[in-house]
Design an enzyme around this catalytic site. Structure first.
Site: not given
Ligand code: TYM
Length: 356
Positions: A112, A221, A224
């Site tokens: 990022k 992957k 967004k």
């Molecule tokens: P975020 O918003 O990027 O993504 C949310 C969830 O979607 C999954 N994900 C994917 N899984 C498989 N293939 C993909 N292409 C893909 N894109 C997104 C992510 O693995 C995630 O599970 N840091 C986290 C949000 C968060 C969180 C937490 C999660 C904040 N605090 C505490 C668990 C526990 C995140 O960026 O998610």
């Protein structure tokens, strides 16, 4: 006593198939058997989002998509991260035990930060770009800036988990490093103060391996910022067009050829959304060189639509019911705050922040 599950998704727009298979689908499947807590990570979204109106709208749409996908607020606690002020306070406290070096080495931070600075991600000149990255980070030759929230993102995520004392965290593959850091921070806190406060959480995929949903542009992957997403709310026409435009190659030239990445990605999506028979049919056709990618894409688009259509159709009704949405997150916040404030009280006491 059921085991505590916690997970969240950032409010950075609509949810895509990666979010669905990496997270949301699992949320729905486990809500009967665990003490489930699912939240909308709006504070995390702030690390990359600078548009207040878009952020606010996205909190609401992610909430509606959670509900439309089948998360039941009678079974699971659904809340908005920023409704729990205890999280922000504990984030400050836990940061005192987190090293900037370990944060800077986190893959998602590097990724990022590079994007924010406009530096290409590692290729053959990995060493050069690594050095350039470090120089740029401290602002040596740019007026662009990497915000400190991006660096401390893993601390905030660890706090989300630890403040609820969750032991199971359903996430996609890209979040495993953050989870590893969470375990490390938990262990460090416990051993530094000689306490047994935090359990060490693990990822949760009911036996299967964590998934990585690929993009349609041939790249790794779906995400967004990669601009290659199929959204749960995509109109069927738009969705079909996206799938039909997916990158492929010139087709297998000899029987049993290895697959190129873009084609392997299409098969990964097919495996997630189609029946085993359909997958076998196209695998056989690839192996004997009779495959027509157009047919595969048509089938894939219809199978994805079978997953997304019921969700898309429910979302607009749910969004229109503002009272319901407000009630869901008010009740959720109440429950989530109860446990968070207990943990914060313990953390403050352990660290020496005590009433005179
Ligand atoms: P975020 O918003 O990027 O993504 C949310 C969830 O979607 C999954 N994900 C994917 N899984 C498989 N293939 C993909 N292409 C893909 N894109 C997104 C992510 O693995 C995630 O599970 N840091 C986290 C949000 C968060 C969180 C937490 C999660 C904040 N605090 C505490 C668990 C526990 C995140 O960026 O998610």
């Amino acid at each position: 006593m059921k085991e505590i599950v916690l997970s969240g998704i950032r409010s950075t727009g609509n949810l895509h198939l990666g979010n669905y298979y990496g997270a949301l689908r699992k949320f729905v499947n486990i809500q009967d058997d665990y003490d489930c807590n699912f939240f909308i990570a709006d504070l995390h979204a702030l690390t990359t989002s600078t548009d207040p109106a878009a952020l606010h709208a996205s909190v609401k749409s992610v909430l509606a998509e959670y509900l439309a996908a089948g998360i039941d607020p009678e079974k699971a606690t659904i809340f908005i991260q920023s409704d729990i002020p205890e999280i922000s306070e504990m984030y400050l406290l836990l940061n005192m035990h987190v090293g900037i070096g370990e944060l800077m080495r986190t893959a998602s931070f590097k990724d990022k930060a590079r994007k924010a600075l406009g530096i290409a991600t590692g290729d053959s000149q990995a060493d050069d770009s690594e050095e350039a990255f470090e120089r740029e980070i401290i602002g040596a030759s740019t007026n662009k800036r990497v915000n400190a929230g991006l660096l401390t993102y893993p601390t905030l995520m660890a706090v989300d988990i630890l403040i609820q004392k969750a032991t199971k965290v359903p996430v996609g593959k890209d979040q495993l490093q953050h989870l590893e850091l969470t375990r490390r921070f938990a262990r460090r806190f416990n051993s530094f103060y000689g306490v047994d406060l935090f359990p060490e959480p693990t990822d949760f995929d009911f036996g299967g391996a964590p998934v990585k949903v690929p993009g349609l542009d041939g790249s790794g992957k779906m995400g967004k910022s990669e601009g290659n997403c199929i959204y749960l709310t995509d109109d069927p026409k738009v969705l079909r067009k996206k799938v039909m435009r997916a990158t492929t190659d010139e087709g297998p030239q000899a029987p049993n050829s290895p697959m190129s990445e873009p084609v392997a990605n299409l098969f990964t999506l097919l495996e997630l959304t189609s029946t085993p028979e359909v997958v076998t049919h196209f695998r056989d056709a690839y192996a004997d060189c009779s495959i027509r990618y157009g047919d595969l894409k048509k089938q894939l688009a219809e199978d994805i639509l079978a997953v997304t259509t019921p969700i898309r159709e429910r979302v607009s009704d749910i969004l229109a019911n503002e009272d319901y949405l407000r009630r869901v997150v008010r009740d959720g916040a109440e429950r989530a705050r109860a446990r968070a404030s207990e943990t914060l009280k313990e953390v403050r006491h352990i660290m020496g922040i005590r009433p005179l």
